[in-house]
Motif scaffolding. Sequence first.
Motif, PDB file in Angstrom:
ATOM      1  N   ARG A  25       0.843  -1.188   0.000  1.00 44.68           N
ATOM      2  CA  ARG A  25       0.000   0.000   0.000  1.00 44.68           C
ATOM      3  C   ARG A  25       0.892   1.257   0.000  1.00 44.68           C
ATOM      4  NH1 ARG A  25      -3.367  -1.139   4.809  1.00 44.68           N
ATOM      5  NH2 ARG A  25      -4.395  -2.848   3.751  1.00 44.68           N
ATOM      6  N   PHE A  26       1.943   1.183   0.799  1.00 44.79           N
ATOM      7  CA  PHE A  26       2.830   2.330   0.938  1.00 44.79           C
ATOM      8  C   PHE A  26       3.635   2.537  -0.343  1.00 44.79           C
ATOM      9  CE2 PHE A  26       6.890   4.046   2.920  1.00 44.79           C
ATOM     10  CZ  PHE A  26       6.412   5.330   2.969  1.00 44.79           C
ATOM     11  N   GLN A  27       4.100   1.440  -0.932  1.00 46.84           N
ATOM     12  CA  GLN A  27       4.937   1.556  -2.126  1.00 46.84           C
ATOM     13  C   GLN A  27       4.221   2.243  -3.265  1.00 46.84           C
ATOM     14  OE1 GLN A  27       6.359  -2.359  -2.949  1.00 46.84           O
ATOM     15  NE2 GLN A  27       8.372  -1.904  -2.081  1.00 46.84           N
ATOM     16  N   ARG A  28       2.898   1.997  -3.331  1.00 44.84           N
ATOM     17  CA  ARG A  28       2.142   2.555  -4.438  1.00 44.84           C
ATOM     18  C   ARG A  28       2.197   4.085  -4.415  1.00 44.84           C
ATOM     19  NH1 ARG A  28      -2.796  -0.411  -3.607  1.00 44.84           N
ATOM     20  NH2 ARG A  28      -1.609  -2.324  -3.660  1.00 44.84           N
ATOM     21  N   THR A  29       2.276   4.650  -3.211  1.00 47.27           N
ATOM     22  CA  THR A  29       2.283   6.107  -3.142  1.00 47.27           C
ATOM     23  C   THR A  29       3.650   6.654  -2.781  1.00 47.27           C
ATOM     24  OG1 THR A  29       1.606   5.918  -0.857  1.00 47.27           O
ATOM     25  CG2 THR A  29      -0.128   6.274  -2.470  1.00 47.27           C
ATOM     26  N   GLU A  70      -6.434   4.935  -0.271  1.00 48.88           N
ATOM     27  CA  GLU A  70      -5.597   3.798  -0.640  1.00 48.88           C
ATOM     28  C   GLU A  70      -6.382   2.492  -0.687  1.00 48.88           C
ATOM     29  OE1 GLU A  70      -1.875   3.523   1.449  1.00 48.88           O
ATOM     30  OE2 GLU A  70      -1.907   5.719   1.607  1.00 48.88           O
ATOM     31  N   VAL A  71      -7.157   2.230   0.366  1.00 49.38           N
ATOM     32  CA  VAL A  71      -7.922   0.991   0.409  1.00 49.38           C
ATOM     33  C   VAL A  71      -8.856   0.896  -0.793  1.00 49.38           C
ATOM     34  CG1 VAL A  71      -9.742  -0.223   1.656  1.00 49.38           C
ATOM     35  CG2 VAL A  71      -7.825   0.765   2.914  1.00 49.38           C
ATOM     36  N   TYR A  72      -9.524   2.027  -1.106  1.00 52.63           N
ATOM     37  CA  TYR A  72     -10.508   1.979  -2.174  1.00 52.63           C
ATOM     38  C   TYR A  72      -9.868   1.982  -3.558  1.00 52.63           C
ATOM     39  CZ  TYR A  72     -14.200   2.224   1.177  1.00 52.63           C
ATOM     40  OH  TYR A  72     -15.049   1.926   2.179  1.00 52.63           O
ATOM     41  N   ARG A  73      -8.752   2.681  -3.672  1.00 55.41           N
ATOM     42  CA  ARG A  73      -8.067   2.644  -4.968  1.00 55.41           C
ATOM     43  C   ARG A  73      -7.630   1.212  -5.272  1.00 55.41           C
ATOM     44  NH1 ARG A  73      -4.127   7.385  -4.246  1.00 55.41           N
ATOM     45  NH2 ARG A  73      -5.413   9.193  -4.697  1.00 55.41           N
TER      46      ARG A  73
END
Length: 932
Positions: free
Chosen positions: A376-380, A479-482
């Motif tokens: 999740r963190f890596q994506r942003t 993040e969760v919803y994306r």
Amino acid sequence: MPIEKPSGAKIRQDFIDFFVDKGHTFVPSSSLVPGGDQTLLFTNAGMVQFKDVFLGTDKRPYNRATNSQKCMRVAGKHNDLDEVGRDDTHHTFFEMLGNWSFGDYYKKEAIAWAWELLTDVWGLPKEDIYATCFKDELGEIPTDEEAAQAWRQQPGFNPNHVLFFGRKDNFWEMADVGPCGPSSEIHLDRGLQYCNMQDVTGHVCQVNGDCTRYLELWNLVFIQYNRLNEPRLEPLPARHVDTGMGFERIVSVLQDVDSNYKTDLFTPLLDKVQELTGDSDQARQEHLTPYRVIGDHSRAATFLIADGVVPGNTGRNYVCRMIIRRAARFGGKIGLKEPFLAKVAQCVIEDYGEFYPELKRNRETILNSITREEERFQRTLESGLAKLETTLARLKEAATSAQQQVEQAAESVSRPRLSGEQAFELYATYGLPLEITRDVAREYDLEVDEAGFQHAMEEHRLASGAGQAFGSLGGEDVEVYRELLSELQDQGKLGSEGVYYDPYTQLEVEGEVLALVRDGQSVHSAQLGERVEVLLPETGFYVASGGQVADTGSIVSISEPGWEIEVVDMRKPAAGMIVHVGEVRRGEPQVGDTAIARVDLQRRRDIMRNHTATHLLHAELQSVLGSHARQAGSLVAPDRLRFDFNHPKAVTPEELRRIEAGVNRHILGNYALKINFKPLQEAIDEGAMALFGEKYSTTVRTIAIAEDRTQVEPFSYELCGGTHVNETGDIGLFLITNEGSTAAGIRRIEAVTGRGAYELVQRRFQALDQAAAALTTTPENVPGKVGDLLEELSEAHRHIANLRREMASVEFIRQLDSVPMVAGVQVLTATLSGANADTLREMTDRFRQRYESGVAVLASLSDDNRPILVAAVTEDLTKRGLHAGKLVKHVAEQLGGGGGGRPTLAQAGGKDASRLEQALESVKPWVQDHLE
Ligand SMILES: [Zn+2]
Ligand SMILES: [Zn+2]
């Protein structure tokens, strides 16, 4: 020192076995999440689980206990997260060894056993051990000679190694009041080579000093007092022992290394990191900080998740999220790009799982949670870090040039800071926790405005209304919803636009439950009573916007066994995502079930009536008050509408009547609404009303209402995404319930329509009928009858006032018969209830008619209970030094008031009625004193 180094696991077990041999019960570590203690974020000491015993509110089946307690500290001045990883001794997670006596053994045994374990079992050199004992610098609490004596008696202990310290170091208190007592700390001299301040001139190594030579190993607390308040202590009937030994520290001593990270508690974890990076030993040494951060944080996260903490945005969950992200970022710095923390966590589970079986039990959850959070963190992360680094570089540059200018001006300048707003934006948009932003800023030699960050976070919380609904921040949700959105799009279950949204034509939709989200986490099913967010491929539920509230309704499964969710709100947590916020009323909803979502129709129709009426009201306000009366705010709810508009003064009742009549005329006209989608510019050119500050997309929805179908110019033409009735006649009736002001130049009208208006009319009719019945007349005659009654009533009031006056004069006349004499002068003081100032003056006239020579002071109380005074002095006495004005002033002053007047007649008022009687009694002495 033993030749062969004992392992950490053995040292922990040695400690426990030693005390079990001495009759202690081994008590497993309590959870990192303190049970029932709301004041504590994490368990931070071994005694936390025994707190109740010390406070006397709980009893245990044993009176000697020993354990190794899992602890966590992330805040406070001695454990700023910032330090963790940058030195050899700070940790987030740590273990605390301890032994306890609950009203059983005391100082003598505790000290003897500590000595025995350290020197006999573990073989520490006796000559290197020091013990501190308590001596009160204020001289209020007795010196702990008992402990000092016990130390001096230990075989081989150097009696000169007993040192005394004051309250800061050697007195322990749980809180401002409650159990407390002296402590005795055991320190170890590790030798001059461990001093980190040898180069500092004037430095002297000492116990409780500032270098790293003397290590505090163990703290023995002797609870013997109960503090009632400062400075009062009373002895406790049952005395306790509470000890704590930092596990990492004793292991570093027994394994003879100069860093906790060089003990076998950490080396397997750091070896794993090295294996993953492929670093040489030299490179590992150069990257010590990332290695230590990863070692510490992966260990802490593993233990946290095993105790039920999940990465999230608030409280403990936030700590869990933040340490995983911080470790991931440090991993990135040493070239670890893929999720890697689970591999380190795997080592933690292997190394610690024997003693802490909860790690093994929760292996899957731990590894999955860590990896998911990392992903999740890596994506942003990349975009967030890039953004942060540009900002910091720019700040730095600006600061450097400012510095140069300042240097020329020979002034000093404070270090530049990243603003709290900027730091918060990085958190909200990219999920960069403040702690990471601070880490990176530090690498640029810049600071972060942390107070500003907290402030911005608070503002956001208020603005988003978070905390009432799901208590979550936009950042996490997004993040969760994306993540959900892209998964579902990959599976072909959602199109490129996301959830299909049509609140205008479809109020009942059938579809598959694509996802359930509880507390910001995607879950497979939901239980009865749980609050959950439901994602369907399409929805007809309106999402609150443009002042119109969200729809409510229900989602019911069509397959057996059935379930039902009551929808209470709608949310748009991320672009393309719309969720139904609801509560499970029946059964157990599961992802994959097929269900029907139905909007509460009656409520929706009420809302539609209020929305269209709002447009009619807006048009009518402009027609009656002028074109300046534009919308400034609006609420469209099922039971009422509220409309704020620009207007400099109150709307008159006549204007209000015309506005209300105008809206109802349009309702009775039953005009059809014309709803279109068209380019924004076209709509504006046609004169559609757009709201200032509102964001519109290039294609807009327009609502037009005209009196005549062929008429080109509609009287109401607005850009609006809300839901409306088909024809104005559907509104039924429009009634204004209130008009007022909200801010300078802004007025507010509240109104009801349809069912709400009907109910209002019903209530008014009922009230009128009841009034008519009580007055024994018809509703039409109520106003006339009420007018008559009011007239009768005021006549009755006048009559009562006359009666009161008469009663006062009767009472006065009675008192006139027995006026006492003072120094040969008649002096009358009296209180006449119910009399006003006129009546009092009238009564003094009567007094003067009756007595040729005399003094009268008359008082009464006004309607608001303030004393009124009138004083009269006959002419002859004014020549003998008496003055009515001075007299009345003398009396009134005692009542907190004042007044005055002529020598023969004066009036005054006071404030304090309770002292009236006393004040009147002072008249006679006053006359006596002043009479010549
Ligand atoms: Zn030193
Ligand atoms: Zn509208």
